[in-house]
Design a protein around this motif. Structure first.
Motif, mmCIF file in Angstrom:
data_model
loop_
_atom_site.group_PDB
_atom_site.id
_atom_site.type_symbol
_atom_site.label_atom_id
_atom_site.label_comp_id
_atom_site.label_asym_id
_atom_site.label_seq_id
_atom_site.Cartn_x
_atom_site.Cartn_y
_atom_site.Cartn_z
ATOM 1 N N UNK A 450 0.370 5.565 -1.098
ATOM 2 C CA UNK A 450 0.818 4.424 -0.296
ATOM 3 C C UNK A 450 1.821 3.573 -1.067
ATOM 4 N N UNK A 451 2.669 2.857 -0.312
ATOM 5 C CA UNK A 451 3.656 2.000 -0.949
ATOM 6 C C UNK A 451 2.974 0.948 -1.812
ATOM 7 N N UNK A 452 3.647 0.575 -2.892
ATOM 8 C CA UNK A 452 3.133 -0.490 -3.744
ATOM 9 C C UNK A 452 3.149 -1.812 -2.976
ATOM 10 N N UNK A 453 2.395 -2.781 -3.475
ATOM 11 C CA UNK A 453 2.309 -4.075 -2.793
ATOM 12 C C UNK A 453 3.679 -4.740 -2.653
ATOM 13 N N UNK A 454 4.534 -4.803 -3.693
ATOM 14 C CA UNK A 454 5.851 -5.432 -3.517
ATOM 15 C C UNK A 454 6.712 -4.725 -2.472
ATOM 16 N N UNK A 455 6.686 -3.385 -2.478
ATOM 17 C CA UNK A 455 7.487 -2.657 -1.498
ATOM 18 C C UNK A 455 6.941 -2.881 -0.093
ATOM 19 N N UNK A 456 5.619 -2.851 0.072
ATOM 20 C CA UNK A 456 5.031 -3.093 1.382
ATOM 21 C C UNK A 456 5.385 -4.466 1.911
ATOM 22 N N UNK A 457 5.319 -5.473 1.050
ATOM 23 C CA UNK A 457 5.664 -6.833 1.482
ATOM 24 C C UNK A 457 7.135 -6.924 1.870
ATOM 25 N N UNK A 458 7.994 -6.234 1.107
ATOM 26 C CA UNK A 458 9.423 -6.279 1.427
ATOM 27 C C UNK A 458 9.694 -5.661 2.798
ATOM 28 N N UNK A 459 9.037 -4.553 3.112
ATOM 29 C CA UNK A 459 9.239 -3.896 4.405
ATOM 30 C C UNK A 459 8.733 -4.780 5.541
ATOM 31 N N UNK A 483 6.208 3.097 7.970
ATOM 32 C CA UNK A 483 5.222 2.078 7.592
ATOM 33 C C UNK A 483 3.823 2.472 8.057
ATOM 34 N N UNK A 484 3.728 3.061 9.242
ATOM 35 C CA UNK A 484 2.416 3.473 9.745
ATOM 36 C C UNK A 484 1.770 4.498 8.818
ATOM 37 N N UNK A 485 2.583 5.366 8.213
ATOM 38 C CA UNK A 485 2.045 6.423 7.358
ATOM 39 C C UNK A 485 1.978 6.042 5.885
ATOM 40 N N UNK A 486 2.793 5.069 5.469
ATOM 41 C CA UNK A 486 2.965 4.825 4.027
ATOM 42 C C UNK A 486 2.491 3.453 3.555
ATOM 43 N N UNK A 487 2.405 2.481 4.440
ATOM 44 C CA UNK A 487 1.966 1.146 4.035
ATOM 45 C C UNK A 487 0.506 1.210 3.604
ATOM 46 N N UNK A 489 -3.205 0.560 3.581
ATOM 47 C CA UNK A 489 -4.072 0.052 4.659
ATOM 48 C C UNK A 489 -4.600 -1.349 4.409
ATOM 49 N N UNK A 490 -4.668 -1.773 3.158
ATOM 50 C CA UNK A 490 -5.160 -3.122 2.876
ATOM 51 C C UNK A 490 -4.222 -4.199 3.393
ATOM 52 N N UNK A 491 -2.999 -3.815 3.776
ATOM 53 C CA UNK A 491 -2.031 -4.781 4.301
ATOM 54 C C UNK A 491 -2.319 -5.141 5.761
ATOM 55 N N UNK A 492 -3.242 -4.468 6.408
ATOM 56 C CA UNK A 492 -3.468 -4.677 7.846
ATOM 57 C C UNK A 492 -3.810 -6.137 8.158
ATOM 58 N N UNK A 493 -4.670 -6.745 7.350
ATOM 59 C CA UNK A 493 -5.081 -8.126 7.633
ATOM 60 C C UNK A 493 -3.915 -9.086 7.537
ATOM 61 N N UNK A 494 -2.894 -8.745 6.744
ATOM 62 C CA UNK A 494 -1.748 -9.638 6.591
ATOM 63 C C UNK A 494 -0.821 -9.591 7.797
ATOM 64 N N UNK A 495 -1.032 -8.602 8.660
ATOM 65 C CA UNK A 495 -0.147 -8.429 9.816
ATOM 66 C C UNK A 495 -0.679 -9.069 11.086
ATOM 67 N N UNK A 496 -1.887 -9.609 11.048
ATOM 68 C CA UNK A 496 -2.481 -10.147 12.275
ATOM 69 C C UNK A 496 -1.623 -11.232 12.905
ATOM 70 N N UNK A 497 -0.911 -11.995 12.079
ATOM 71 C CA UNK A 497 -0.079 -13.067 12.621
ATOM 72 C C UNK A 497 1.149 -12.581 13.357
ATOM 73 N N UNK A 498 1.434 -11.289 13.299
ATOM 74 C CA UNK A 498 2.632 -10.748 13.949
ATOM 75 C C UNK A 498 2.321 -10.083 15.284
ATOM 76 N N UNK A 499 1.061 -10.168 15.725
ATOM 77 C CA UNK A 499 0.668 -9.442 16.936
ATOM 78 C C UNK A 499 1.008 -10.187 18.218
#
Length: 539
Positions: A450-459, A483-487, A489-499
């Protein structure tokens, strides 16, 4: 009793066809043979069909019983946990949708998650459930990218099944030895016999297996029959020497430089140029160094280039292709090949002890910079030199689309491949922060999953910016799919505000807000599903 004789009281010839015709037309229009019209005609038809079916089966000629196939080899790996077995069945049951361009909805694309699931299951050493093998082989038949992981997971039973079903014969071609058991390393006689008499796929598999285990033994095996092999076979066999390539391979490769096949000569030259200490690399370095020097006549030092004026026989023998492609100058074509095959360590000595970064920063005279830097890029990739790759990549925030040395995103992606996973991810994150996602797709494809935390945040931040700007969401569908395949999974909670569906501005694309909310919902759902898949495999 002769079972092939005509049964007693068999109906006249053509009775079965008459019954079929009556069934198709209906008993009201066609009276069944031997029956009478009326309300009982349908029942009489069914009775007659049943009796005739028994007659036809009893009248079949008895066939010789086929021999039973040998049992499949045992798979010693542990079984999948029950939850993971159920998940695999769901992944294999999913089929890609047939709609093109419409909304994908919020449901995860299970077939796109199957490669990741297989990689995780293989990493944990699980055996495939026997009942899942047909569906697994069918999936691999339709998608060649699935085959290596699917066949590794399926294990020896995949080969056993492939011998029984022509639709799965790809498993025989893709498996080492084409389904043939390779000889034991110490069984020299069987190894020699398979090498001399085996099918081409078996020989390739044998050579690759020995090369991975004993590079010198594989080279000696190849030398035994080299002069009698076909040109296309020599090319394939020579390519196997990339595994474990070392100085001890140089004498054999030097001989291959005189091969009658141009493609074989070119491959041998490429392999020798990847050995910085080889005689060919030294010859190329002498030629290239004669073409490049530091010019001190101006206010500041510059690199001066004098490309070769001819391609002589010795250059051709060392792999330089004399004929330039259409639209390409001969001298620049020859020059690029010389620099590409020259050990990169040559340039620090030749150019005043400068580091790769200092060398790349020097201006180049007469418009030769792009040609020289492009050749250095190819050399850095071939020789796997991270220091030169960093210098040629430059900073990710550089305004030039190609950077100091890379003239395309494809070249940048290749250069990134020489760096470690963490450094690669940090560079791409910086690129996205500076340039956005429009040109980042190729670069994201070389980052570890999976992508590293900095790369995931940048995407995610770049996707959020694109959403707020009212951009077309389908313009970012490729990155969203990655992103669906590479982000992580721990980043999911950070995305709730974008729904939530954002408010649309006047200049926003009509309906874009709804598409974005749907895309982010699918991303969150997919990440949580991936987390559940990983947990099931850990159970």
């Amino acid at each position: 009793m002769n079972r092939t004789s005509t049964p007693v009281d068999a109906p006249a010839s053509g009775a079965w066809e008459e019954l079929v015709t009556a069934a198709l037309l209906g008993t009201e229009r066609r009276t069944p043979p031997g029956g009478a019209p009326g309300r009982e005609a349908p029942v009489a038809l069914l009775d007659a069909v049943a009796a005739e079916t028994v007659r036809r089966r009893a009248g079949l000629r008895a066939a010789r019983a086929a021999g039973r196939p040998e049992p499949a080899a045992e798979d010693p790996r542990p079984e999948l946990p029950p939850a993971a077995t159920r998940r695999l069945a769901l992944l294999l049951a999913d089929r890609p949708g047939t709609g093109g361009g419409g909304r994908r909805g919020t449901a995860p694309d299970l077939m796109e998650l199957l490669p990741q699931w297989l990689a995780a299951a293989n990493a944990r050493g699980f055996a495939a459930p026997p009942q899942a093998l047909p569906a697994l082989l069918d999936a691999a038949r339709g998608r060649t990218d699935l085959r290596p992981a699917a066949l590794a997971f399926a294990g020896p039973r995949a080969v056993w099944l492939a011998r029984l079903n022509p639709d799965w014969r790809f498993a025989l071609r893709a498996t080492l030895g084409g389904g043939t058991t390779l000889p034991h390393p110490e069984d020299t006689e069987r190894t020699r016999r398979l090498w001399e008499e085996g099918l081409f796929a078996e020989r390739v598999a044998l050579l690759s297996a020995i090369r991975a285990r004993e590079p010198a033994a594989a080279r000696e095996l190849l030398a035994m029959t080299w002069s009698t092999e076909r040109a296309e076979d020599r090319l394939m066999f020579l390519d196997s020497l990339r595994t474990g390539l070392g100085p001890q391979d140089e004498p054999f490769l030097e001989q291959a430089l005189a091969d009658r096949s141009r493609n074989v000569r070119a491959t041998a030259a490429e392999l020798l140029s990847a050995l910085p200490g080889s005689a060919l690399a030294a010859r190329m370095a002498l030629r290239a160094a004669a073409c490049v020097a530091v010019d001190h006549t101006g206010d500041s030092p510059m690199i001066a280039v004098e490309a070769p004026h001819e391609c002589d026989a010795s250059m051709e023998r060392d792999g330089v292709v004399a004929k330039a492609p259409a639209g390409r100058g001969e001298r620049s074509w020859w020059f690029g090949q010389l620099v590409e095959a020259t050990p990169l360590g040559t340039w620090s000595t030749r150019l005043g002890g400068r580091t790769p970064g200092q060398i790349v920063a020097l201006p180049v005279t007469d418009g030769w910079q792009s040609e020289l830097h492009a050749a250095w890029c190819r050399a850095a990739v071939r020789q796997g030199d991270p220091e030169w790759a960093r210098a040629l990549l430059g900073t990710p925030s550089a305004p030039e689309a190609g950077g100091p040395g890379a003239v395309s995103l494809a070249e940048r992606a290749k250069l990134l491949g020489t760096l470690g996973a963490a450094e690669r991810a940090d560079w791409v994150a910086g690129f996205i922060a500076a340039h956005g996602l429009s040109e980042a797709f190729q670069l994201l494809g070389v980052c570890a999953v999976p992508w590293s935390a900095p790369l995931g945040r940048a995407v995610v931040d770049a996707l959020n910016i694109a959403r707020d700007a009212g951009s077309y969401p389908w313009s970012f569908s490729g990155v969203m799919g990655l992103a669906e395949r590479c982000l992580d999974p721990s980043e999911a909670s950070r995305l709730d505000g974008l729904l939530a569906i954002p408010d649309e501005t006047e200049d926003a694309s009509p309906g874009a807000g709804g598409y974005w909310a749907e895309a982010f919902q699918r991303l969150v759902t997919t990440l949580r599903l991936r987390a559940a898949m990983a947990e099931e495999l850990r159970a």
